[in-house]
Design an enzyme around this catalytic site. Structure first.
Site, short mmCIF file in Angstrom:
data_model
loop_
_atom_site.label_atom_id
_atom_site.label_comp_id
_atom_site.label_asym_id
_atom_site.label_seq_id
_atom_site.Cartn_x
_atom_site.Cartn_y
_atom_site.Cartn_z
N PRO A 2 0.82 -1.22 0.00
CA PRO A 2 0.00 0.00 0.00
C PRO A 2 0.85 1.27 0.00
CG PRO A 2 -0.29 -1.26 2.05
CD PRO A 2 0.55 -2.09 1.14
N GLU A 3 0.46 2.23 -0.81
CA GLU A 3 1.12 3.54 -0.85
C GLU A 3 0.13 4.58 -0.31
OE1 GLU A 3 3.04 4.15 -4.70
OE2 GLU A 3 3.25 2.00 -4.95
N HIS A 91 -4.18 -14.09 12.51
CA HIS A 91 -3.43 -12.98 11.94
C HIS A 91 -3.83 -11.62 12.54
CE1 HIS A 91 -1.68 -15.79 9.23
NE2 HIS A 91 -2.86 -16.12 8.72
N ARG A 110 1.04 -11.52 6.35
CA ARG A 110 2.46 -11.76 6.08
C ARG A 110 3.40 -11.10 7.07
NH1 ARG A 110 3.49 -11.26 -0.23
NH2 ARG A 110 5.58 -11.76 0.48
N ARG A 154 21.43 15.60 -7.34
CA ARG A 154 21.30 14.14 -7.33
C ARG A 154 21.39 13.56 -8.74
NH1 ARG A 154 18.78 12.52 -2.48
NH2 ARG A 154 19.46 10.44 -3.14
#
Ligand SMILES: [Zn+2]
Length: 275
Positions: A2-3, A91, A110, A154
């Site tokens: 997820p973002e 979980h 997970r 950069r």
């Protein structure tokens, strides 16, 4: 993973279900977690004051000044409902029961998620943790001048830089690919090569992509479920992500969307449209 839009979707649901409610019991089973919570942590009698977000982190604030900081990892999600009907799962790593007979539990199949507890006495450590992150990608301080100032020395590819949480918080592989396509910028361009006007276009592309995804409840990927039975649909609007070899939606290029690797991550772009 997820973002920002997926985490924002979880934040909105947590706020809706839990803010203003008083905890009457909590259950912790995080022994196998990356950073286990203290098993004797007792959140009873605290009321959840608010749920904030910075980048991909959720910040749960309680009325006594303590906080829980949560990273969803790969598969972390919250389940809500009536305590009477709750079916505990192996979980569920943290469950909160509220005085009105409802519950919220953090479920993570997970176990890549992280929950950290900060008491009111740990407020400096809490602030220091947030200070390690760049501005939230949707905040007003993430603007073209800021981006240009952080890029102009950069050499790394712009895509890798966008995914650096210390530069800007909330963007990962999906939204960097999608935003760069919209801004017509190649993912491989060295950060320092972006002009101020390109930085400006990129900021607009990033924010509009993130807001559009939030409006659709985020994207649903194999590993992510915002909530059982309720998923976002932004993945149906992906222009490039996961679409290697498919026709390009932005131009009439013959090759279509190209799949490459950029800084070790699978990357999608159109070489004719993005420079
Ligand atoms: Zn194209």
């Amino acid at each position: 993973m997820p973002e920002l839009p997926e985490v924002e979707t979880v934040r909105l649901r947590l706020s809706w279900h839990c803010v203003g409610r008083k905890i009457v019991s909590n259950c912790i089973s995080s022994a196998q977690f990356r950073s286990p919570l203290p098993m004797d942590l007792d959140l009873c009698d605290r009321t959840l004051r608010g749920v904030d977000r910075h980048g991909k982190l959720l910040l749960l604030g309680f009325d006594d000044g303590s906080h829980l900081l949560i990273h969803l990892g790969m598969t972390g999600c919250f389940l809500f409902g009536s305590s009477r009907d709750r079916q505990p799962s192996t979980h569920d790593h943290l469950s909160l029961e509220f005085g009105d007979g409802t519950y919220a539990s953090f479920n993570d199949r997970r176990r890549f998620g992280v929950i950290t507890y900060y008491s009111s006495a740990d407020s400096e450590a809490f602030s220091a943790r947030l200070d390690t992150l760049g501005p939230d990608a949707l905040s007003s301080s993430f603007d073209a001048e800021y981006l240009r100032s952080r890029l102009h020395t950069r050499n790394a590819p712009i895509k890798a830089l966008l995914m650096d949480q210390q530069l800007v918080a909330g963007i990962g592989n999906i939204y960097s690919c999608e935003s760069l396509f919209r801004a017509r910028i190649s993912p491989d361009r060295p950060g320092r090569s972006l002009s101020l006007s390109e930085a400006d276009e990129l900021i607009v592309a990033i924010k509009s992509t993130l807001w559009r995804s939030i409006a659709l409840g985020g994207a649903t990927l194999d590993d992510y479920r915002g909530r059982i039975g309720e998923m976002g649909t932004f993945d149906q609007e992906f222009t490039v992500f996961g679409r290697g070899g498919q026709p390009c939606p932005g131009c009439t290029c013959r090759a279509g969307i190209v799949q490459t690797r950029c800084a070790g991550r699978v990357t999608y772009h159109c070489p004719e449209r993005q420079h």
